[in-house]
Enzyme design. Structure first.
Site, PDB file in Angstrom:
ATOM      1  N   LYS A   3     -15.936 -62.063 -76.213  1.00 11.61           N
ATOM      2  CA  LYS A   3     -15.794 -61.583 -77.595  1.00 11.61           C
ATOM      3  C   LYS A   3     -16.537 -62.530 -78.548  1.00 11.61           C
ATOM      4  O   LYS A   3     -16.460 -63.755 -78.392  1.00 11.61           O
ATOM      5  CB  LYS A   3     -14.304 -61.541 -77.958  1.00 11.61           C
ATOM      6  CG  LYS A   3     -14.006 -61.286 -79.431  1.00 11.61           C
ATOM      7  CD  LYS A   3     -14.291 -59.863 -79.842  1.00 11.61           C
ATOM      8  CE  LYS A   3     -14.154 -59.661 -81.357  1.00 11.61           C
ATOM      9  NZ  LYS A   3     -14.674 -58.376 -81.812  1.00 11.61           N
ATOM     10  N   CYS A  22     -22.530 -57.860 -86.873  1.00 11.66           N
ATOM     11  CA  CYS A  22     -21.186 -57.292 -87.029  1.00 11.66           C
ATOM     12  C   CYS A  22     -21.091 -56.590 -88.388  1.00 11.66           C
ATOM     13  O   CYS A  22     -21.314 -57.221 -89.424  1.00 11.66           O
ATOM     14  CB  CYS A  22     -20.113 -58.370 -86.922  1.00 11.66           C
ATOM     15  SG  CYS A  22     -18.476 -57.664 -87.217  1.00 11.66           S
TER      16      CYS A  22
END
Ligand code: SIN
Length: 311
Positions: A44, A130
């Site tokens: 992650k 992101c």
């Protein structure tokens, strides 16, 4: 059948892996990725410290994919670096991808220095895309900023590194971003992160399905496959041959994996469908990919990788 795939000097038994963010935020899920038949895995995207992420509901499954606004919830950089070093020590000859996504350039440089100074032998992924952190635009859409981040990175960083890019939608942007990326000794680019700031609504309730950002979130799954393939192809045909492409977006079956490889991807990541199906998906995808290759008479990925024909 030979499914061997390579990034830089690393060889993987097959091209499949998870997309960062899916099945990789804690030790339990990472262990499941390690146990699965995927060729590799990525952690992650980490920030220097633990991050709670956005308020829930922040992930929603829809018939054609997913929408998420997770906001980079993660256990903090040290956890993922330690996990990756332990993995490489317990599995000699194997490495994973370690993803980082600092909130600022300084945070990224801080984590990159730690990686550079550590025993980590794997591949770092710098996430420039992101779409879900309120007030933080995607670096990959700011060409000058991207160049600055890479310039500062390569002033000291000596280990293998790639970047995760947002999707681009204009030929001029493919050209411009590729010309920037070609100036740096990157090992790969990963195309694509989710298609940012989509909106899925519940027609019965007449409301959004996510709490953060008034329901706006990153779209993944079948919705995004044509965009993902276009980005893989656009960068594969524009980048120096020393820079590989990882394909990510819309992979639900073996034919989708084949299409990413045909466009030029070295590795193929699975996001939305892995979240829906769990790590059992990798066995199915490998079986289906082998069936397609068998039908077409291919014995190795190199027989067809990147060989998409024009008409
Ligand atoms: C998130 O945590 O919001 C998703 C990560 C990403 O899209 O890079």
């Amino acid at each position: 059948m030979n499914l061997t795939s390579r990034i830089a000097t690393y060889e993987f038994e097959n091209p499949l892996m998870n997309a960062s963010g899916v099945w990789c935020d804690d030790a339990e899920k990472l262990n499941e990725m390690v146990q699965s038949p995927s060729g590799s895995f990525v952690t992650k995207s980490a920030t220097p410290n633990f991050r709670e992420g956005n308020p829930s509901p922040r992930y929603f499954e829809v018939p054609l994919g997913t929408i998420n606004s997770m906001g980079l919830p993660n256990l903090g950089f040290d956890f993922y670096l330690d996990y990756s070093i332990r993995f490489q020590n317990e599995n000699p000859g194997q490495v994973n991808f370690l993803s980082i996504a600092g909130m600022t350039l300084e945070e990224n440089l801080e984590m990159l220095h730690k990686i550079n100074d550590s025993e980590f032998k794997g591949i770092t992924e710098l996430n420039l895309s992101c779409p879900n952190v309120p007030g933080k635009p995607q670096v990959g859409y700011d060409f000058e900023r991207t160049k600055e981040v890479l310039t500062k990175t390569f002033e000291f960083f000596k280990k293998p590194i790639g970047v995760k890019l947002p999707p681009y939608f204009d030929i001029a942007h493919f050209d411009e971003m590729a010309s920037i990326l070609n100036q740096f000794p990157l090992q790969y680019v990963n195309c694509i992160n989710s298609v940012g700031n989509g909106l899925y609504i519940d027609i019965d309730k007449e409301e959004v399905v996510l709490k953060p950002k008034d329901g706006f979130g990153g779209i993944g799954g079948a919705y995004v496959k044509p965009t993902a393939l276009a980005n893989v192809r656009a960068f594969y045909t524009r980048l120096n041959k020393s820079i590989s492409v990882i394909g990510c977006g819309g992979v639900e079956n073996g034919r989708d994996v084949f299409e990413h490889l045909l466009c030029g991807a070295q590795m193929v990541q699975v996001g939305s469908q892995l979240a829906k199906e769990g790590t059992g998906i990798f066995e199915r995808l490998l079986k289906e990919l082998k069936e397609v290759m068998n039908e077409k008479g291919y014995e190795s990925i190199e027989d067809f990788r990147g060989k998409l024909k024009s008409i």
